[in-house]
Scaffold this motif. Structure first.
Motif, short mmCIF file in Angstrom:
data_model
loop_
_atom_site.label_atom_id
_atom_site.label_comp_id
_atom_site.label_asym_id
_atom_site.label_seq_id
_atom_site.Cartn_x
_atom_site.Cartn_y
_atom_site.Cartn_z
N ALA A 229 67.72 57.25 73.33
CA ALA A 229 68.27 58.56 73.02
C ALA A 229 69.25 58.51 71.85
CB ALA A 229 68.97 59.13 74.25
N ASP A 230 69.87 57.36 71.62
CA ASP A 230 70.87 57.25 70.55
C ASP A 230 70.21 57.11 69.18
OD1 ASP A 230 72.99 57.38 72.35
OD2 ASP A 230 72.94 55.22 72.71
N LYS B 81 64.10 51.01 73.22
CA LYS B 81 65.51 50.62 73.16
C LYS B 81 65.69 49.12 73.24
CE LYS B 81 69.99 51.80 75.17
NZ LYS B 81 70.70 52.65 76.19
N GLN B 82 64.88 48.48 74.08
CA GLN B 82 65.03 47.04 74.30
C GLN B 82 64.22 46.20 73.32
OE1 GLN B 82 67.21 45.79 76.51
NE2 GLN B 82 67.78 47.89 77.05
N ASP B 83 63.05 46.69 72.92
CA ASP B 83 62.12 45.86 72.16
C ASP B 83 62.23 45.99 70.65
OD1 ASP B 83 60.85 44.59 74.34
OD2 ASP B 83 59.66 46.39 74.73
N TRP B 84 62.89 47.06 70.17
CA TRP B 84 62.99 47.27 68.73
C TRP B 84 64.43 47.13 68.26
CZ3 TRP B 84 59.52 52.20 67.69
CH2 TRP B 84 58.17 51.86 67.93
N SER B 85 64.67 46.22 67.32
CA SER B 85 66.01 46.05 66.76
C SER B 85 66.32 47.13 65.73
CB SER B 85 66.15 44.66 66.13
OG SER B 85 65.26 44.51 65.03
N LYS B 86 65.30 47.72 65.17
CA LYS B 86 65.45 48.80 64.19
C LYS B 86 64.39 49.85 64.49
CE LYS B 86 66.09 47.91 59.75
NZ LYS B 86 65.83 47.50 58.34
#
Length: 336
Positions: free
Chosen positions: A290-291, A323-328
């Motif tokens: 969501a962020d 949210k967990q798997d993507w750093s960007k």
């Protein structure tokens, strides 16, 4: 007389320099850099390495390596509305001076008043009417020019980015990674095929002939001595849900090796892909951030993910936690 400078390397320095060079090379070659280390990233790499290994029992020849991608919510953001829906709304406003009756006629008056709730209340019938009013009655060349102009200037209402900057960096990396391993990448979307084709090559590296989507009927005519193809206000094909396997068969002609989606509209595409013989791969992008982007699934009217969320594990599909798997999420903005 000036002497050329001389450079000396000790036998101790050479191994150090070599190791440093190797470390830099390995780091540069690391696949999927915006994917965090974890089961999702590893599943992709393991699958690709297996099917491209000629010594593997699961080797897949290059001419059979086909990967299909949904567009909305899989390659670019689909909230708070589909990109093509925003295009439709802008087209209604642009055409309104030619149609004074729209000021008091739904669903056009709702669009002109910015009442998106009223537009949504009209359901698929209202949206279809808007699409036909804004997408038909012109040549294919005219429509392409309109789309091209819009996509190069229109901005996302939440971020202010161009829509083409609302693409997912991890998925751009995935497209490049697959193509570097002999895969042919296709878009298979519920969106309009002629809305996507003018810009997918530039944004995704996917040429127009590798885009499958919904379409309107067309007719060939000769106007003022010039041959043209006219877009008609009639639906030709809806490339969504059970339509996706049909669209793949009609346009691509072979079952994909890999399929990527994000909603229940992609369920049948993943179902058909992974039911094939030999190694197959299915992946769903779960919007949990969501962020940095948006968080939605079961209750969303856009990109609803319920059936796929329930069945992914049993069917062996990889579920990506954004949210967990993507750093960007999105690419860095270029200086304008």
């Amino acid at each position: 007389m000036t002497k050329e400078p001389m450079y000396y390397f000790s036998h101790h320095m050479i191994p150090c320099c070599f190791l440093a060079f190797c470390a830099i090379t390995v780091q540069a070659a690391e696949p999927l850099p915006s994917w965090n280390d974890g089961p999702a990233k590893q599943a992709i790499i393991d699958f690709v390495e297996t099917v491209t290994d000629e010594n593997s029992d699961d080797f897949v020849p290059a001419d059979q390596r086909v990967a299909t991608f949904d567009n909305d919510g899989t390659l670019w953001s689909e909230q708070p509305m589909y990109g093509q829906a925003a295009f439709v709304m802008d087209r209604v406003k642009a055409l309104a001076p030619q149609h004074p009756e729209w000021q008091t006629t739904q669903p056009y008056s709702a669009v002109l008043q910015g009442d998106m709730a009223a537009v949504a209340a009209g359901g698929h019938r209202a949206l279809l009417e808007l699409v036909m009013a804004t997408h038909a009655g012109m040549t294919t060349d005219e429509f392409e020019a309109i789309v091209t102009q819009w996509i190069t200037t229109a901005r996302h209402p939440k971020t202010g980015r161009l829509y083409t900057e609302m693409v997912y960096q991890p998925m751009l990396e995935l497209l490049d990674y697959l193509r570097s391993n002999g895969f042919k990448t296709f878009i298979v979307s519920g969106g309009g095929v002629d809305f996507m084709r003018p810009w997918t090559q530039r944004v995704y590296g996917i040429p127009p002939e590798q885009v499958v989507g919904s379409s309107v009927k067309c007719r060939f005519e000769v106007r003022d001595g010039s041959p043209v193809v006219i877009r008609l206000p009639e639906l030709n094909f809806i490339d969504d849900k059970e339509g996706k396997p049909v669209g793949i068969q009609q346009h691509i002609g072979q079952r994909p090796t890999m399929a990527f989606g994000n909603s229940d509209g992609d369920y049948e595409m993943l179902q058909w892909t992974t039911a094939g013989d030999g190694p197959r791969f299915g992946m769903l992008i779960h919007h949990t951030d969501a962020d940095r982007e948006s968080a939605y699934d079961r209750e969303s009217s856009i990109g609803k993910l319920e059936r796929g969320l329930d069945d992914a594990r049993a069917k062996g599909w990889v579920l990506v936690d954004m949210k967990q798997d993507w750093s960007k999420i999105f690419p860095d903005l270029k200086k304008r």
